[in-house]
Structure formats: C-alpha cells, structure tokens
Scaffold this motif. Structure first.
Motif, PDB file in Angstrom:
ATOM      1  N   ARG A 188       0.830  -1.208   0.000  1.00 35.25           N
ATOM      2  CA  ARG A 188       0.000   0.000   0.000  1.00 35.25           C
ATOM      3  C   ARG A 188       0.869   1.264   0.000  1.00 35.25           C
ATOM      4  O   ARG A 188       0.387   2.352  -0.284  1.00 35.25           O
ATOM      5  CB  ARG A 188      -0.958  -0.007   1.195  1.00 35.25           C
ATOM      6  N   ARG A 189       2.153   1.112   0.299  1.00 34.82           N
ATOM      7  CA  ARG A 189       3.078   2.253   0.281  1.00 34.82           C
ATOM      8  C   ARG A 189       3.737   2.432  -1.083  1.00 34.82           C
ATOM      9  O   ARG A 189       4.438   3.420  -1.295  1.00 34.82           O
ATOM     10  CB  ARG A 189       4.165   2.064   1.347  1.00 34.82           C
ATOM     11  N   PHE A 190       3.521   1.488  -2.018  1.00 37.14           N
ATOM     12  CA  PHE A 190       4.139   1.608  -3.339  1.00 37.14           C
ATOM     13  C   PHE A 190       3.279   2.528  -4.207  1.00 37.14           C
ATOM     14  O   PHE A 190       2.120   2.244  -4.488  1.00 37.14           O
ATOM     15  CB  PHE A 190       4.273   0.229  -3.991  1.00 37.14           C
ATOM     16  N   GLN A 191       3.851   3.635  -4.647  1.00 37.71           N
ATOM     17  CA  GLN A 191       3.074   4.665  -5.338  1.00 37.71           C
ATOM     18  C   GLN A 191       3.093   4.544  -6.859  1.00 37.71           C
ATOM     19  O   GLN A 191       2.343   5.242  -7.550  1.00 37.71           O
ATOM     20  CB  GLN A 191       3.605   6.059  -4.943  1.00 37.71           C
ATOM     21  N   GLY A 192       3.945   3.671  -7.409  1.00 30.25           N
ATOM     22  CA  GLY A 192       4.030   3.550  -8.862  1.00 30.25           C
ATOM     23  C   GLY A 192       2.828   2.833  -9.455  1.00 30.25           C
ATOM     24  O   GLY A 192       2.078   2.129  -8.764  1.00 30.25           O
ATOM     25  N   GLU A 193       2.633   3.014 -10.757  1.00 31.25           N
ATOM     26  CA  GLU A 193       1.548   2.319 -11.444  1.00 31.25           C
ATOM     27  C   GLU A 193       1.789   0.815 -11.395  1.00 31.25           C
ATOM     28  O   GLU A 193       2.927   0.347 -11.490  1.00 31.25           O
ATOM     29  CB  GLU A 193       1.462   2.774 -12.902  1.00 31.25           C
ATOM     30  N   SER A 194       0.718   0.063 -11.244  1.00 33.28           N
ATOM     31  CA  SER A 194       0.827  -1.387 -11.139  1.00 33.28           C
ATOM     32  C   SER A 194      -0.317  -2.048 -11.902  1.00 33.28           C
ATOM     33  O   SER A 194      -1.456  -1.578 -11.867  1.00 33.28           O
ATOM     34  CB  SER A 194       0.783  -1.844  -9.676  1.00 33.28           C
ATOM     35  N   LEU A 195       0.005  -3.142 -12.567  1.00 32.79           N
ATOM     36  CA  LEU A 195      -0.984  -3.965 -13.253  1.00 32.79           C
ATOM     37  C   LEU A 195      -0.990  -5.340 -12.598  1.00 32.79           C
ATOM     38  O   LEU A 195       0.045  -6.015 -12.562  1.00 32.79           O
ATOM     39  CB  LEU A 195      -0.640  -4.105 -14.741  1.00 32.79           C
ATOM     40  N   VAL A 196      -2.131  -5.733 -12.068  1.00 24.15           N
ATOM     41  CA  VAL A 196      -2.300  -7.089 -11.557  1.00 24.15           C
ATOM     42  C   VAL A 196      -2.981  -7.889 -12.656  1.00 24.15           C
ATOM     43  O   VAL A 196      -4.152  -7.668 -12.967  1.00 24.15           O
ATOM     44  CB  VAL A 196      -3.125  -7.102 -10.263  1.00 24.15           C
ATOM     45  N   LEU A 197      -2.220  -8.797 -13.256  1.00 24.49           N
ATOM     46  CA  LEU A 197      -2.680  -9.564 -14.419  1.00 24.49           C
ATOM     47  C   LEU A 197      -2.895 -11.010 -13.970  1.00 24.49           C
ATOM     48  O   LEU A 197      -2.018 -11.851 -14.112  1.00 24.49           O
ATOM     49  CB  LEU A 197      -1.658  -9.460 -15.553  1.00 24.49           C
ATOM     50  N   TRP A 198      -4.067 -11.277 -13.435  1.00 22.61           N
ATOM     51  CA  TRP A 198      -4.331 -12.542 -12.748  1.00 22.61           C
ATOM     52  C   TRP A 198      -5.025 -13.543 -13.670  1.00 22.61           C
ATOM     53  O   TRP A 198      -5.615 -13.160 -14.684  1.00 22.61           O
ATOM     54  CB  TRP A 198      -5.196 -12.289 -11.530  1.00 22.61           C
ATOM     55  N   SER A 199      -4.951 -14.795 -13.295  1.00 18.83           N
ATOM     56  CA  SER A 199      -5.640 -15.873 -14.016  1.00 18.83           C
ATOM     57  C   SER A 199      -6.695 -16.469 -13.087  1.00 18.83           C
ATOM     58  O   SER A 199      -6.364 -17.275 -12.212  1.00 18.83           O
ATOM     59  CB  SER A 199      -4.641 -16.958 -14.439  1.00 18.83           C
ATOM     60  N   PRO A 200      -7.943 -16.088 -13.249  1.00 14.43           N
ATOM     61  CA  PRO A 200      -8.971 -16.508 -12.288  1.00 14.43           C
ATOM     62  C   PRO A 200      -9.271 -17.998 -12.321  1.00 14.43           C
ATOM     63  O   PRO A 200      -9.899 -18.521 -11.387  1.00 14.43           O
ATOM     64  CB  PRO A 200     -10.200 -15.691 -12.718  1.00 14.43           C
ATOM     65  N   ASP A 201      -8.834 -18.707 -13.364  1.00 13.90           N
ATOM     66  CA  ASP A 201      -9.109 -20.137 -13.458  1.00 13.90           C
ATOM     67  C   ASP A 201      -8.084 -20.993 -12.728  1.00 13.90           C
ATOM     68  O   ASP A 201      -8.248 -22.213 -12.645  1.00 13.90           O
ATOM     69  CB  ASP A 201      -9.166 -20.568 -14.932  1.00 13.90           C
TER      70      ASP A 201
END
Length: 276
Positions: free
Chosen positions: A214-227
């Motif tokens: 929560r302290r990381f201010q950079g842009e982030s993409l969480v690219l998850w596989s729900p299966d």
C-alpha cells in the motif's frame, strides 16, 4: 547469458533491447526461459532483462554462506537491480511472490512500476498442492531429486501436486528437462534450493509484508488468471485494491503460468501497460 556478481554469488541473466528496463522474474524450478513465448511479442523500445534466480534451475550455485531464505532471496533481487544500476524498473512478478516484499524491506527504490502475474501473496506461502509437496520433499533425503525426476515424466507432470495446476497446456519436455537438470546434476544447486525451502515462513509476517504494498506509489498492473487453483483468484483483486495506483486485468483460460498458457494475451496486456 551474461553474469553479474552480487553479495551472495554470481547471477546469470539474459537481456535484449534498449530503453527503459523491464525485469521479468520466474518461480521455483524454473528459469528465464519461462518467458520465451512472450518475449518476442512484447513491444520494442524497452530493455528486457531476465535474471536466473537461485530457485533450483540456476547453473551457477551461490556461495555456501549466502542467505537464501525468503528475505535473502528478496535481497538478491534488489542487489541484482543495484549491480546493473537499473533505474525506473518495471518489475514483473510470476509464481514466486517474494519480490513483492521489496517495498516492505525498503529495497524498492529502483522500481517504478510493477506487473503482478499469479504469484504467492499474503499467507499463500508455499502455495497450493505444489507448495505443500515442496515443504515435504525438502525434508526427505533425496526428495528433491525424486520430485525432479517425476517432473520429467509427462503423465506424472500433469498431476495436481506437480505441474497439473500450474499450467493448463502441457509444459514441453525440453523445457522441463532444462529446468530440472541443475538440481539433478549439482549438489550445490540442491543445497541452494534446500536453503530456501527449509527457511522460515511466518504467515503473519508474510501477510504484513504483502500489505506493505500500500506504500508503493508507482503504477501497477495485476494480471491474474482466475481459473488457476494455486494462487487464489481473490488475491488478484485484493492486490489491485491494495496498490494505490493498481489496476486489475485477467487472462481467462490460463493457470499460474499464464505466459505459457496464453502468451499472446499476456504480451498484449503487458505491452499496453508499458506503452500506456
């Protein structure tokens, strides 16, 4: 392959392209080649760096006194970025989630952005059936060699406790033989992996370290596989909500190793993020 020296020993790495650095990480009993299908599909104008971490498929053993516990492995990632003087890095996590802790350990100064594919997070260390098997085999004499030999047999490899829940598509024999050769051939590589597998995993500390994102201010993409059934689907959305500049996207039909199952989708989403 190139070499760079860090406090714990020598790390091998591969790199292609020029421009802002993108560091692609891998998991246990894998190396940089897990990204081979995605790399040619990623956009030009970036420097793609793929280190080989001492997680069992490395060919250069670490020093006998190297700290290869979870915290030590995280420090190795930070030391690698320091040794190459990489700045404004986009760090791409996959399977092994220890590098998420760079922020908690105060070592994320060189990381500007993050892409998080399905990986360990919160209290999911070691993860699922494959993780439970690892905690068992590292405590049995000869257990690592036995597990590595089973991975080389395609029907056994598809079992849930091996790669059956890691990849939806069959993992090629040649790739698995490459990944398992070091741990079968070199006692020092086995020593390195045992040092990690037998290390402490305090669930409360792991959750706390993950939530420090929560302290990381950079842009982030969480690219998850729900299966997938190894890294909980709810962890993907939870990570995206935790990160102040995080967003969530999915790779349908893939398991943990989405770069093997759906390389085109993974490359497209990472490319959009890099160029966005």
């Amino acid at each position: 392959m190139r070499n760079v020296e860090v406090a714990g020993g020598v790390l091998e790495y591969d790199e292609v392209g020029t421009g802002p650095p993108v560091v692609l990480l891998h998991g246990l009993l894998m190396d940089h080649t897990v990204w081979d299908r995605v790399l040619p599909l990623l956009p030009e104008g970036f420097r793609y760096v793929r280190p080989v971490l001492p997680l069992g498929s490395h060919r250069r053993p670490m020093r006998p006194d190297a700290d290869l516990t979870m915290r030590g492995q995280v420090a190795l990632v930070a030391d690698f970025l320091d040794a190459l003087d990489l700045r404004d890095v986009t760090l791409v996590h996959s399977d092994w989630g220890g590098s998420l802790f760079l922020t908690a350990y105060g070592r994320d100064q060189r990381v500007a952005r993050q892409v998080i594919l399905p990986c360990e997070a919160f209290d999911n260390f070691p993860p699922g059936l494959p993780g439970k098997l690892l905690t068992l085999v590292v405590r049995i004499p000869g257990g690592l060699q036995l597990a590595a030999r089973q991975l080389r047999v395609a029907p056994l490899r598809r079992l849930p406790m091996l790669f059956g829940r890691m990849a939806r598509r069959p993992v090629p024999d040649a790739l698995v033989r490459r990944w398992t050769e070091p741990v079968l051939r070199d006692p020092a590589v086995r020593r390195d992996l045992l040092a990690y597998g037998r290390g402490p995993f305090d669930r409360r500390e792991l959750v706390r370290a993950t939530e420090e994102l929560r302290r990381f201010q950079g842009e982030s993409l969480v690219l998850w596989s729900p299966d997938n059934r190894v890294m909980p689907p709810e962890h993907g959305r939870r990570l995206a909500e935790l990160l102040p500049a995080g967003r969530y996207a999915e790779v349908p039909g893939a398991y943990v190793l989405s770069m093997l199952d759906e390389p085109e989708t993974v490359a497209r989403e990472i490319g959009r993020f890099l160029q966005g």
